[in-house]
Write a protein that holds these residues in place. Structure first.
Motif: not given
Length: 336
Positions: A14-22, A85-88
């Motif tokens: 959860e700490h990195y997921l948003a950056a990956s999706i963005d 793409l890895d989620s981090d």
């Protein structure tokens, strides 16, 4: 216009997921869609994914491991091209445009690109992976047992039809992770590989410390050799049954041999280091001397560095092991 899907497989990041999706949504290639597969996360990942609404497609499945997530995605994909793409990790805005330009002008099974190494906070370390570029026809070398230089999962774009010749991969028992191993190496048996000679994304290393032998986020250094051997055996069976190709019983790969070297020599006594070099270093030395991807200069430098592990000075030996195994240690040494 050819379409491509960026698939993000997530489990408790959860700490990195948003950056990956963005980063996936920020691609400048218009034919890009984003699919997030959550593999039974127990943290706040679901709430983050749901915030994106219909900007992305999402799947929430029971936890089954990375292999099951890849199996699901490859079966469900409706586009002919995909990046896992890895989620981090993150992609730079032009990543998809760069790889699709190559796909448009060749029958590539995979297009790979470098990844800049980031620390756990997402800050650049100055290192990147991989350091060597493979030839286009990696399949010939793979048939001889050589694993070619490849970035981690996020640095690879695939032709889905090539992946479907390898997947689904067995999910039973201990084979829950390492799905990128089958994608990276299996796909080379289906067609040629192209390389973009620059960094198009960021690879997050959570233990980004040049003072250790540990590098990357995969299995612990003493578990990696066993995992690779198991995956090679499974890939051999897939190649035999589905592609009617016979891979050799063993493989050659410096990264794999480096893990054995580190786990055996690091923090070891003087006698233990000599014993390993005399009796157990054959595979390690072969992966250096016969390496088809390295220059003579690089081979000689690695052999000379490795020989320093035989001196009766444990701090020097441990420094050499860190320098060989961890690219971040080289950055620290250069900065002194």
């Amino acid at each position: 216009m050819n379409q491509i899907t960026v698939v993000i497989c997530n489990y408790n990041y959860e700490h990195y997921l948003a950056a990956s999706i963005d980063s996936a949504l920020a691609q400048d290639y218009p034919g890009t869609t984003v699919l997030v597969i959550d593999d039974g996360s127990t943290d706040g990942s679901r709430a983050i994914i749901e915030q994106y609404g219909n900007r992305i497609s999402s799947v929430f499945k029971r936890n089954g491991g990375q292999v099951s997530a890849y199996n699901y995605a490859i079966e469900a994909l409706e586009t002919e091209f995909v990046i896992f793409l890895d989620s981090d990790d993150v992609l730079y805005p032009s990543a998809v445009s760069e790889v699709m330009r190559l796909f448009a002008h060749g029958k590539w099974a995979k297009v790979q690109f470098r990844l800049d190494v980031m620390d756990g906070a997402g800050m650049p370390t100055g290192a990147y992976v991989p350091h060597s570029e493979p030839p286009a026809d990696c399949g010939i070398l793979l048939m001889g047992g050589w694993l070619y230089p490849s970035p981690p999962a996020s640095g690879n774009a695939y032709r889905v039809s090539a992946l479907r010749r390898i997947f689904p991969v067995p999910e039973e028992g201990v084979n829950l992770y390492g799905a990128d191993f089958y994608a990276i190496y299996g796909v080379a048996l289906s067609g040629p590989i192209a390389t973009v000679p620059k960094s198009l994304g960021g690879y997050r290393v959570h233990n980004a410390d040049g003072a250790t032998v540990s590098f990357a986020n995969s299995e612990q250094i003493n578990k990696a050799p066993r995992a690779f051997n198991m995956r090679w055996a499974i890939l051999r069976n897939i190649a035999r049954v589905r592609l009617q190709l016979e891979l050799p019983p063993t493989f050659h790969d410096f990264s794999h041999e480096k893990a054995s070297f580190c786990s055996s020599v690091y923090h070891a006594t003087f006698l233990t280091r000599w014993r390993w070099m005399l009796h157990d270093s054959r595979g390690y030395l072969h992966a250096i001397v016969a390496n088809p991807f390295w220059s003579v200069k690089k081979k000689l430098a690695t052999l000379m560095l490795s020989s320093l592990c035989l001196v009766p000075c444990s701090p020097l030996s441990d420094f050499v092991v860190r320098y060989i195994s961890n690219p971040l240690a080289r950055r620290r040494a250069a900065g002194r």
